[in-house]
Design an enzyme around this catalytic site. Structure first.
Site, short mmCIF file in Angstrom:
data_model
loop_
_atom_site.label_atom_id
_atom_site.label_comp_id
_atom_site.label_asym_id
_atom_site.label_seq_id
_atom_site.Cartn_x
_atom_site.Cartn_y
_atom_site.Cartn_z
N ILE A 43 28.38 21.04 65.44
CA ILE A 43 29.20 21.89 64.58
C ILE A 43 28.58 22.10 63.21
CG2 ILE A 43 30.57 19.98 63.64
CD1 ILE A 43 33.03 21.83 63.80
N LYS A 44 27.68 21.20 62.81
CA LYS A 44 27.08 21.29 61.48
C LYS A 44 26.25 22.55 61.29
CE LYS A 44 28.49 17.27 59.76
NZ LYS A 44 29.26 17.11 58.52
N ASP A 45 25.83 23.19 62.37
CA ASP A 45 25.10 24.46 62.26
C ASP A 45 25.90 25.48 61.45
OD1 ASP A 45 23.24 23.30 63.90
OD2 ASP A 45 23.43 24.75 65.53
N ALA A 48 26.02 24.58 57.61
CA ALA A 48 24.66 24.61 57.07
C ALA A 48 24.19 26.04 56.87
CB ALA A 48 23.71 23.86 58.00
#
Length: 384
Positions: A43-45, A48
Site C-alpha cells: 500500500i505504501k506505493d 510514496a
C-alpha cells in the site's frame, strides 16, 4: 491495446477478495483490500507516489534530485522503485529489524541503504532514523524528505485516493473498516474520509502489543510495519471507533494460517488486522461488509514468517488451523472503545527531530484546505 507509460501508472485499483473458509455465511462478509497488487508490493506505493509528485509540482524536488527517507521496509521499497522510474537518487535509513528481503528489494531498485544501529529513548530506532534522515536532507544538495511520519500529505494521499476507491467498490454496504497503524497515513486519511461521508462505518485501528500509539506500556515487539512510541500527527484518534492491540504470536500465526487455508499471502501486521476482522464479522449486521486492509504480501517475510525454525524459535505456532484462528479472534477484546482518550501525542518531536520546512509548509497548506472543505456541503467537497 492499453499500454502504461511507466510502471507507476499501475499503482492503485487493487481488488477486494472474499474468504472461502475462515468467514462463515451467517457472519458479516469479510473482504480483503489486497495491496500486494501494487507494483512495489504494498500500500505504501500510493502515498510514496503522491508525496513525490506533489513535491515535483511544488518545486521541492527537481530532476536529478535525491529522496531521503526513514523506513523499516515497504515505504523505502516504494520510494526506491519510484526513484528508479523517475531518475532520482534514493537514500533509505533502516534499522537492524529490517528483513533481508526488504533490504534486497531496496538495493535491487538502486537505493542506497544506511542501517541505523543507535536506539532511541524508547528502545526502538524510529527517532534516531528520522533525526539522521533530516540531517542528511539538510546537508545533501537538491534533497527532499517525503517524511511519512510527520507529513500530512501521507494521509491526504489515502483520503483522496484509497478511501474513495474503497467507497466506490463497496457500493455503500460497508459496516466496518480495519487497518494497522504506524505512521498513521492510511488509517488517518481513510478514517477522515469515512467519518465525513459515511459516519456509520466503524473505523478500527490495529497495533502491536508493546507499541504506545494508543498509550499503554512500551515493550519490544516483533510485528513489522506497525507501532511507534507516540501517536502520529497523521492520525486523528477521534475518527476511530475502536483500537485493538494484537500479540506477535497471534499476528504471525494468523498470517501463516491464511496462507495455508485461504491461499492468501500477507505479512504479520495484516495477520493482526485479519484476526480483528474475523472478530467484527461476528458482531455487526450480517448484511454488512467488513473491509480489512492487507497492506502487503507475505513473500517479503520469507525468512521469518514462513521459516519454521525461526517461528518455533519465537514460540509462534506454525500449524494453527481454521478453528484455532477463529478461537483467537473470538477471545480478542478491544484495547479501547474510546481511542481519543488514549492519545500519546508528542508535538515536541517536530522541533527536537528537526522536521523539514517542506513538511511544515505542506501541513500548513493542508490545514487551510481542510478548513475550507469543512465549510462546503459534503457532496461538494467529495466531488472536488
Amino acid at each position: 491495446m492499453s499500454i502504461n507509460a511507466t510502471i507507476l501508472q499501475t499503482i492503485g485499483q487493487t481488488p477486494l477478495i472474499s474468504l472461502s473458509n475462515m468467514n462463515r455465511s451467517d457472519e458479516a462478509q469479510v473482504l480483503f483490500k489486497y495491496e500486494r497488487y501494487n507494483p512495489g508490493g504494498s500500500i505504501k506505493d500510493r502515498a510514496a507516489l503522491y508525496l513525490v509528485e506533489t513535491a515535483e509540482r511544488k518545486g521541492w524536488l527537481k530532476p536529478g534530485g535525491t529522496l531521503i527517507e526513514s523506513s523499516s521496509g515497504n515505504f523505502g521499497i516504494s520510494l526506491a522503485m519510484i526513484g528508479a522510474a523517475k531518475g532520482y537518487r534514493v537514500i533509505i535509513l533502516v534499522d537492524p529489524k529490517t528483513t533481508p528481503a526488504n533490504l534486497a528489494l531496496m538495493k535491487g531498485f538502486g537505493a542506497e541503504v544506511i542501517v541505523v544501529t543507535e536506539q532511541d529513548d524508547s528502545g526502538s530506532y524510529h527517532k534516531t532514523r528520522i533525526a539522521l534522515a533530516n540531517r542528511l536532507a539538510s546537508e545533501i544538495p537538491d534533497a527532499y524528505r517525503p517524511d511519512q511520519c510527520f507529513n500530512l500529505l501521507n494521509q491526504e494521499a489515502h483520503y483522496r485516493g484509497t478511501a474513495r476507491e474503497i467507497f466506490e467498490q463497496c457500493s455503500g454496504k460497508l459496516g466496518a473498516f480495519i487497518t494497522a497503524v504506524s505512521t498513521g497515513g492510511q488509517l488517518g486519511g481513510i478514517s477522515r474520509f469515512f467519518k465525513t461521508y459515511a459516519p456509520q462505518v466503524q473505523i478500527v485501528g490495529v497495533d502491536a502489543i508493546g507499541s504506545t500509539i494508543f498509550g499503554g506500556e512500551a515493550d519490544a515487539y516483533r510485528t513489522p510495519g506497525v507501532g511507534l512510541s507516540w501517536t502520529p500527527v497523521n492520525l486523528t484518534l477521534s475518527n476511530l471507533d475502536y483500537a485493538y492491540k494484537v500479540s506477535d504470536a497471534a499476528a504471525f500465526a494468523t498470517a501463516r494460517a491464511f496462507a495455508r487455508h485461504e491461499g492468501i499471502l500477507m505479512g504479520p501486521s495484516s495477520g493482526a488486522c485479519a484476526l480483528v476482522a474475523l472478530k467484527l464479522a461476528r458482531q455487526i449486521d450480517p448484511k454488512q461488509k467488513v473491509i480489512c486492509m492487507i497492506s502487503d504480501g507475505g513473500d517479503r517475510y520469507i525468512h521469518t514468517l514462513f521459516d519454521d525454525e525461526w517461528m518455533r524459535g519465537q514460540g509462534f505456532s506454525t500449524t494453527a488451523g481454521i478453528a484455532d484462528i477463529r478461537n483467537l479472534a473470538y477471545e480478542l477484546e478491544p484495547w479501547s472503545e474510546s481511542p481519543s482518550e488514549c492519545a500519546n501525542e508528542k508535538m515536541s518531536l517536530i522541533e527536537s527531530l528537526h522536521v523539514p520546512q517542506t513538511t511544515l509548509l505542506a501541513n500548513a497548506e493542508l490545514h487551510i484546505k481542510q478548513m475550507r472543505q469543512e465549510k462546503k456541503a459534503p457532496v461538494n467537497a467529495f466531488l472536488d
